[in-house]
Scaffold this motif. Structure first.
Motif, PDB file in Angstrom:
ATOM      1  N   PRO A 192       0.798  -1.234   0.000  1.00  0.00           N
ATOM      2  CA  PRO A 192       0.000   0.000   0.000  1.00  0.00           C
ATOM      3  C   PRO A 192       0.823   1.275   0.000  1.00  0.00           C
ATOM      4  N   PHE A 193       2.078   1.197   0.372  1.00  0.00           N
ATOM      5  CA  PHE A 193       2.916   2.384   0.402  1.00  0.00           C
ATOM      6  C   PHE A 193       3.278   2.828  -1.014  1.00  0.00           C
ATOM      7  N   ILE A 194       3.534   1.859  -1.899  1.00  0.00           N
ATOM      8  CA  ILE A 194       3.735   2.185  -3.312  1.00  0.00           C
ATOM      9  C   ILE A 194       2.422   2.687  -3.905  1.00  0.00           C
ATOM     10  N   THR A 195       1.325   2.027  -3.540  1.00  0.00           N
ATOM     11  CA  THR A 195       0.011   2.445  -4.037  1.00  0.00           C
ATOM     12  C   THR A 195      -0.272   3.895  -3.687  1.00  0.00           C
ATOM     13  N   GLU A 196      -0.025   4.260  -2.437  1.00  0.00           N
ATOM     14  CA  GLU A 196      -0.290   5.639  -1.999  1.00  0.00           C
ATOM     15  C   GLU A 196       0.605   6.633  -2.732  1.00  0.00           C
ATOM     16  N   ARG A 197       1.877   6.236  -2.944  1.00  0.00           N
ATOM     17  CA  ARG A 197       2.784   7.135  -3.670  1.00  0.00           C
ATOM     18  C   ARG A 197       2.276   7.388  -5.082  1.00  0.00           C
ATOM     19  N   LEU A 198       1.838   6.340  -5.756  1.00  0.00           N
ATOM     20  CA  LEU A 198       1.375   6.502  -7.130  1.00  0.00           C
ATOM     21  C   LEU A 198       0.050   7.252  -7.192  1.00  0.00           C
ATOM     22  N   GLN A 199      -0.824   7.023  -6.232  1.00  0.00           N
ATOM     23  CA  GLN A 199      -2.092   7.753  -6.223  1.00  0.00           C
ATOM     24  C   GLN A 199      -1.864   9.247  -6.014  1.00  0.00           C
ATOM     25  N   ARG A 200      -0.839   9.584  -5.219  1.00  0.00           N
ATOM     26  CA  ARG A 200      -0.502  11.003  -5.054  1.00  0.00           C
ATOM     27  C   ARG A 200       0.135  11.571  -6.328  1.00  0.00           C
ATOM     28  N   THR A 201       0.954  10.754  -6.979  1.00  0.00           N
ATOM     29  CA  THR A 201       1.651  11.214  -8.180  1.00  0.00           C
ATOM     30  C   THR A 201       0.701  11.349  -9.364  1.00  0.00           C
ATOM     31  N   TYR A 202      -0.266  10.441  -9.453  1.00  0.00           N
ATOM     32  CA  TYR A 202      -1.204  10.426 -10.583  1.00  0.00           C
ATOM     33  C   TYR A 202      -2.638  10.497 -10.065  1.00  0.00           C
ATOM     34  N   PRO A 203      -3.039  11.617  -9.489  1.00  0.00           N
ATOM     35  CA  PRO A 203      -4.356  11.701  -8.853  1.00  0.00           C
ATOM     36  C   PRO A 203      -5.525  11.442  -9.803  1.00  0.00           C
ATOM     37  N   ARG A 204      -5.378  11.783 -11.078  1.00  0.00           N
ATOM     38  CA  ARG A 204      -6.470  11.551 -12.031  1.00  0.00           C
ATOM     39  C   ARG A 204      -6.664  10.072 -12.325  1.00  0.00           C
ATOM     40  N   ARG A 205      -5.666   9.246 -12.014  1.00  0.00           N
ATOM     41  CA  ARG A 205      -5.743   7.803 -12.307  1.00  0.00           C
ATOM     42  C   ARG A 205      -5.888   6.966 -11.033  1.00  0.00           C
ATOM     43  N   LYS A 206      -6.129   7.615  -9.903  1.00  0.00           N
ATOM     44  CA  LYS A 206      -6.046   6.910  -8.620  1.00  0.00           C
ATOM     45  C   LYS A 206      -7.033   5.754  -8.505  1.00  0.00           C
ATOM     46  N   ASP A 207      -8.176   5.831  -9.213  1.00  0.00           N
ATOM     47  CA  ASP A 207      -9.179   4.769  -9.075  1.00  0.00           C
ATOM     48  C   ASP A 207      -8.707   3.444  -9.657  1.00  0.00           C
ATOM     49  N   LYS A 208      -7.787   3.480 -10.615  1.00  0.00           N
ATOM     50  CA  LYS A 208      -7.312   2.233 -11.213  1.00  0.00           C
ATOM     51  C   LYS A 208      -6.097   1.663 -10.471  1.00  0.00           C
ATOM     52  N   ILE A 209      -5.504   2.435  -9.567  1.00  0.00           N
ATOM     53  CA  ILE A 209      -4.303   2.012  -8.851  1.00  0.00           C
ATOM     54  C   ILE A 209      -4.711   1.333  -7.540  1.00  0.00           C
ATOM     55  N   ASP A 210      -4.234   0.119  -7.340  1.00  0.00           N
ATOM     56  CA  ASP A 210      -4.643  -0.646  -6.158  1.00  0.00           C
ATOM     57  C   ASP A 210      -3.474  -1.514  -5.703  1.00  0.00           C
ATOM     58  N   THR A 211      -3.651  -2.143  -4.545  1.00  0.00           N
ATOM     59  CA  THR A 211      -2.617  -3.008  -3.960  1.00  0.00           C
ATOM     60  C   THR A 211      -2.950  -4.469  -4.203  1.00  0.00           C
ATOM     61  N   LEU A 212      -1.976  -5.220  -4.637  1.00  0.00           N
ATOM     62  CA  LEU A 212      -2.082  -6.678  -4.710  1.00  0.00           C
ATOM     63  C   LEU A 212      -0.940  -7.257  -3.889  1.00  0.00           C
ATOM     64  N   TRP A 213      -1.268  -7.800  -2.739  1.00  0.00           N
ATOM     65  CA  TRP A 213      -0.240  -8.392  -1.880  1.00  0.00           C
ATOM     66  C   TRP A 213       0.348  -9.654  -2.506  1.00  0.00           C
TER      67      TRP A 213
END
Length: 425
Positions: free
Chosen positions: A194-215
């Motif tokens: 989730p830490f990578i997920t959060e970084r990418l959601q902050r970096t690409y806010p318009r795409r945040k809905d498609k960014i998720d965590t897969l453990w």
């Protein structure tokens, strides 16, 4: 008399029953080879656990040199069938050597092979109407050019300020450009924690809905709780994986050396992997107590982990390290330098210990040694139950994690009507 409409519906339903999902995996790897790591285990498990109504086409590398390039080979792996299209001969020995340029690297050569075989690949995956599953953002251009939907995974390379044993350390712009492109073009963009997920959601806010965590997950059909060894003499510590710089092998070797001194030599270190530990000067202090097992398949790794008493992890960065999950799954505690993503599985004293990364390297090595002594004492006192330790990884199985990926591909193909038009081949 059966009506024409009834016959038509029966024919349509019969055709629908034959519809199958088609997934194309693309990665510079040979599942038959000896290369180990999180990416490689993902692909092997993807083949092993793919649903019965799904066909797998894998475009990859022939590491043995025994297959014709550019031809489809129907193979079986762990009893599961898949189609393999090798486009490059590249041995495991070559893959273990550090490339000096992108041009000579496995990634670079595979990239060029994709270009050489582009027309064939395009015809093949279009005819099968595949959705594409990618492990590396550097290859996201291919499904985008073909206008095919793809699911992208980011395993952690390219993390800022951390050293990797990879040319990406030198050419980080290649990864960063690929990352931006893959986030924009993919149907789903999955991250290993989730830490990578959060970084990418902050970096690409318009795409945040498609960014998720897969453990990450562990194959619990192979990695099962096993009884503790009959004695803690010698006390066996194990590590499996590549000795990348970000995994801090010097700290690992220092910690084992300190533990050896505390136990007056009654320690053994099992290393499962193909890296050369001798390139780190600190290894000289424990070389005589180290067993270098080399490559192990999943069953062999499970057996080796079961002969140990505890695992060790000293990484500065990880996704969710599969080695930790597999060690816990066989019922062995893990002593690790603290990483936030380890908190759900390494419970203080119950399934191991997390050591704070602070102070000098010698201080951290001592702290790790202290915790290993705690583990040894707990085992001798009968306070650690392998089944209880294995319970820590219950959420991290293929049935809970990998199943999500297959569901994403099914939803993508259903939404686009891809299965309804799948052609025979």
């Amino acid at each position: 008399m059966t009506s024409t409409l009834t016959l038509s519906l029966r024919a349509r339903n019969a055709n629908r029953a034959k519809n199958r999902y088609q997934i194309c995996l693309i990665h510079p790897f040979d599942p038959r080879g000896e290369k180990v790591g999180g990416l490689e285990t993902y692909i092997r498990d993807f083949i092993t656990f793919h649903p019965a109504d799904t066909d797998i086409l894998f475009i990859g590398v022939d590491s043995a040199g025994d297959l014709a390039l550019g031809q489809i080979h129907s193979l079986s792996f762990r009893g599961r069938s898949f189609d393999f299209l090798p486009i490059l001969h590249y041995s495991d020995e070559q893959a273990r050597e550090a490339a000096r340029s992108i041009r000579t690297s496995l990634t670079g050569q595979f990239f060029m092979a994709l270009l050489r075989h582009f027309r064939q690949i395009a015809r093949l995956i279009r005819a099968r109407r595949c959705s594409v599953d990618l492990r590396r953002v550097e290859f996201s251009w291919l499904p985008a050019v073909l206008r095919l939907p793809f699911v992208q995974m980011l395993h952690g390379e390219g993390a800022p300020k951390l050293q990797m044993d990879s040319l990406l350390r030198k050419y980080s712009f290649v990864h960063n450009t690929g990352e931006r492109f893959a986030v924009a073009m993919s149907e789903k963009f999955l991250c290993v924690n989730p830490f990578i997920t959060e970084r990418l959601q902050r970096t690409y806010p318009r795409r945040k809905d498609k960014i998720d965590t897969l453990w990450t997950w562990v194959n619990t059909d192979i990695f099962k709780p096993q009884p503790m060894p009959g004695s803690t003499s010698p006390f066996r510590v194990v590590f499996a994986g590549r000795l990348d710089e970000f995994k801090d092998p010097p700290l690992m070797f220092r910690a084992i050396d300190r533990l050896r001194r505390r136990l007056k030599g009654d320690v053994a270190f099992d290393y499962i992997g193909t890296s050369d530990p001798n390139r780190f000067p600190e290894f000289a202090g424990i070389e005589d107590i180290t067993v270098r097992h080399g490559f192990k398949d999943a069953a062999g790794m499970a057996a080796t982990l079961a002969r140990a008493h505890a695992g060790i992890l000293t990484s500065e960065f990880e996704g969710m390290p599969r080695f930790v999950l597999e060690t816990l799954a066989v019922g062995r505690p893990v002593v690790a330098m603290h990483l936030p993503q380890l908190e759900p599985v390494i419970h203080h004293g119950a399934s191991g210990f997390l050591v704070t990364r602070a102070g000098a390297a010698d201080d951290m090595a001592e702290a790790l040694a202290d915790r290993f002594l705690d583990v040894r004492n707990a085992i001798d006192a009968g306070e650690l139950d392998p089944a209880d330790i294995a319970d820590a990884i219950t959420p991290f199985t293929p049935g809970t994690q990998l199943a999500r990926v297959f569901r994403y591909h099914q939803e993508i193909q259903d939404a686009r009507g891809m299965t309804a038009a799948a052609s025979a081949y």
